[in-house]
Design an enzyme around this catalytic site. Structure first.
Site, PDB file in Angstrom:
ATOM      1  N   GLU A 373     -52.445  10.838  63.676  1.00  0.00           N
ATOM      2  CA  GLU A 373     -51.855  12.201  64.026  1.00  0.00           C
ATOM      3  C   GLU A 373     -52.826  13.018  65.697  1.00  0.00           C
ATOM      4  OE1 GLU A 373     -50.401  15.477  64.417  1.00  0.00           O
ATOM      5  OE2 GLU A 373     -52.464  15.687  63.710  1.00  0.00           O
ATOM      6  N   HIS A 374     -51.485  13.566  66.136  1.00  0.00           N
ATOM      7  CA  HIS A 374     -52.888  13.747  67.804  1.00  0.00           C
ATOM      8  C   HIS A 374     -52.913  15.047  67.385  1.00  0.00           C
ATOM      9  CE1 HIS A 374     -53.124  13.336  71.652  1.00  0.00           C
ATOM     10  NE2 HIS A 374     -51.969  12.706  71.950  1.00  0.00           N
ATOM     11  N   ALA A 375     -53.074  15.910  65.971  1.00  0.00           N
ATOM     12  CA  ALA A 375     -53.529  17.762  66.939  1.00  0.00           C
ATOM     13  C   ALA A 375     -55.344  17.602  67.115  1.00  0.00           C
ATOM     14  CB  ALA A 375     -52.892  18.631  65.103  1.00  0.00           C
TER      15      ALA A 375
END
Length: 668
Positions: A373-375
């Site tokens: 997940e990139h956040a």
């Protein structure tokens, strides 16, 4: 003695470097740079028979100056006040993660999560790479487990050495950035909530769940310990040895084997995390309300140190009309199948929890990779961790010669109590996820014609800017127009810095592309245009990296507006303002990528491309994603065009190098 040690401590603290705060750029400079970024788009409009460049540009200058004198000054003052009130910086502390990631409602699958495919481990037996094994249990092989255990140990060993300062201590700016960034990869997850997700808080250091890993197998979730419990509250938990982690994984494999023999099937909750974020938020709330067991399982998933997905099959794709440029004899089908395994395919899409920032994946033929997940952090950060994990291959001596049949303690099932609604939602979420996957035109291009050594040594040009010009030329050749292009630039030199946008399309890059497309244009003219385009790109890179980019500043100014009080600005309402940020070509360079077979992330627009590239001394690898549903894009065609452009540019630079180095003779 107390005075001496206090003075020594104060000296050490003074000597420790600190990262500067991310500046709020000067308003006039941002507006001037914004206007410059519009020039190629306005020139294109004129070429296509729309309004003249001069009148359109003058109109935008008028808007910018009115903004600067009016509402812009007010917004700038508010942004400066926000920065003064912010602990780290005005951007990351207040709205970057929400606006860039957490407010997105699209599924994380492909749209947001990144993926990395690792090279095979040369130290493993060749027989292990076939996926067939006499000791296979529940479809999971011995060397699959061992490679997984080894990678887990390596990754968590790197984390531990950073935590203790053994690697990259905080006496360097790199150490500060790495520790801050990598700490965000572990023991957290993204939590779906309506309209805007949140990031789970890190669990307390003494939380037992924080010492466990989230293992997914046949769509079942388990928590397995990867650290020994501390002997006292102040002790640092000791990381388990590879053979101990192997034992924990094997225990889960045997448990899954028994469940399968009993005819059990998992409730594939993982696929719900691949769904639209608002839908996942609703399903998550319903799931947690059904039974306390679900809330307990979910909390353990959030607190787990990281993820591991073991796939019980090796994904293959049939031979097709793909052009392979691999110089190492690996077929394009093998490269793409490996990439698709890590990205996700129809058979393994539920064997993941997409909300974790870092998940290792190993399939039955020991192919491995990672996704996340990139956040919390940008893709370079997990790639650094992954490289450490795979730079040393599996050491067979780290494992027991024979299996220890004793049952290791500590592992636990993370089961779910599901009702008819959840069962139905899982089926429907799976169908939607498969539809996303089947529309993903994802491939890797290995170009071995030359790399950064030639670009720097012979062409004498900046490699990143050179590759960006390749992509500009390839886009124009396939589309006959220019588009706003996003390139990621790290602002790592600043405290809690993340990224800035580099707007690759400039007046100079446009002029170079048009020169290349003009058959009447002289080679010397083309080469000089390329030099100017690369010089401009290099300058913009430097500006973005040093906090003088424009897109984050413009975002901050927009967010300082108070629409409920009637505030608005013609600058932000201009259709060109929006068009200049439609990143149909979304790009990012990562590293040399010696240890990666391929990388990838999804296209931002359905008629665009998501491109990640790895530039090594003698090779350039491109991970390219587009959508089959768009008649305007084709990953295969774009790959072929990139190769064509790379050779055209080599010919151009080589020709000019030869001409410039040819000795001039004097005729007396």
């Amino acid at each position: 003695m107390r005075d001496i040690s206090t003075n020594s401590l104060n000296s050490a603290q003074r000597a420790r470097p600190s990262l500067p705060r991310l500046p709020v750029p000067d308003l006039r400079q941002t507006l001037d740079r914004y206007l410059a970024s519009l020039e190629p788009l306005l020139l294109e409009d004129e070429r296509l028979g729309k309004a003249s460049y001069e009148s359109s540009y003058a109109f935008r200058v008028q808007k910018a100056r009115a903004f600067e004198r009016g509402i812009g000054k007010v917004l700038q003052d508010r942004l400066l006040a926000l920065d003064r009130a912010s602990l780290h910086n005005w951007l990351d502390d207040n709205f970057w993660m929400d606006k860039a990631y957490l407010e997105w409602r699209a599924p994380l699958l492909i749209n947001s999560n990144w993926w990395l495919a690792f090279h095979d481990d040369d130290l493993l037996p060749e027989s292990a790479k076939t996926g067939e094994s006499s000791d296979s249990r529940a479809g999971i092989t011995l060397w699959q487990i061992r490679r997984a255990a080894w990678l887990i140990h390596r990754v968590l060993d790197y984390k531990g050495q950073l935590d203790t300062g053994e690697l990259h201590s905080e006496t360097t700016r790199t150490g500060i950035w790495l520790r801050q960034s990598i700490s965000k990869m572990f023991n957290i997850a993204r939590i779906p909530t309506p309209l805007c997700d949140i990031i789970s808080p890190s669990p307390p250091a003494d939380c037992p769940d924080a010492r466990k890993l989230l293992l997914t197998l046949h769509n079942w979730f388990y928590a397995i310990p990867v650290y020994h419990p501390p002997n006292s509250p102040n002790d640092i938990p000791k990381l388990m040895e590879p053979r101990e982690i192997e034992s924990q994984i094997r225990a889960v494999v045997l448990d899954v084997e028994q469940r399968l023999a009993n005819g059990d099937t998992a409730t594939p909750v993982g696929v719900l995390s691949a769904d639209d974020r608002d839908r996942w938020a609703a399903n998550q709330q319903h799931l947690l309300s059904i039974h306390p067991t679900n809330r307990k399982s979910y909390q353990k998933m959030l607190s787990s140190v990281m993820g591991l997905s073991l796939d019980h099959m090796t994904h293959t794709i049939p031979p097709g009309p793909r052009t392979s440029y691999s110089p190492e004899g690996i077929s394009q089908e093998v490269l793409d199948a490996h990439l698709h395994t890590i990205r996700a395919h129809a058979l393994n899409v539920a064997n993941r929890f997409y909300d974790k920032p870092f998940t290792l994946i190993v399939d039955s033929s020991t192919r491995a990779g990672a996704t996340g997940e990139h956040a919390p952090c940008d893709a370079l950060v997990p790639s650094i961790v992954a490289e450490y994990g795979i730079v040393e291959g599996v050491d067979e001596s780290a494992f027991s010669a024979t299996w220890d049949e004793r049952e290791p303690g500590g592992w636990e099932r993370l089961d779910w109590v599901a009702d008819e609604k959840i069962q139905k939602e899982c089926v429907e979420a799976h169908a939607r996820a498969v539809k996303i996957i089947e529309d993903s035109d994802d491939s890797v291009l290995w170009f071995g014609g030359y790399g950064t050594d030639w670009i720097k040594g012979i062409a004498k040009l900046a490699p990143d800017a050179y590759i960006q010009m390749v992509l500009q030329l390839a886009w124009y050749k396939t589309r006959g127009e220019f588009t706003a292009t996003y390139e990621t630039v790290l602002t790592r030199m600043f405290k809690h810095g993340r990224t800035e946008t580099l707007r690759t399309v400039t007046r100079d890059s446009r002029a170079w592309v048009l020169a290349m497309m003009d058959p009447q244009c002289a080679q010397e003219t083309r080469y000089k245009a390329l030099q100017r385009a690369i010089q401009t790109h290099t300058r913009l890179t430097r500006e973005a990296a040093t906090g003088r980019g424009i897109d984050r500043h413009l975002l901050g100014l927009r967010l300082m507006m108070r629409p409920h009080e009637g505030e608005e600005s013609p600058l932000f309402n201009d259709e060109l303002f929006e068009r200049s940020q439609q990143w149909k070509l979304s790009t990012s360079g990562l590293s040399a990528g010696h240890l990666f077979r391929g990388t990838g992330f999804g296209a931002v627009y359905d008629d665009g491309y998501g491109i990640n590239y790895l530039a090594a001394p003698s090779m350039i690898k491109f991970g390219i994603e587009s959508k089959f549903s768009s008649p305007l894009t084709s990953t295969e065609k774009f790959k072929q065009t990139i190769v064509e452009c790379l050779y055209e540019m080599r010919f151009l630079c080589s020709l000019m190098e030869a001409i410039n180095s040819y000795p001039v003779t004097s005729h007396l």
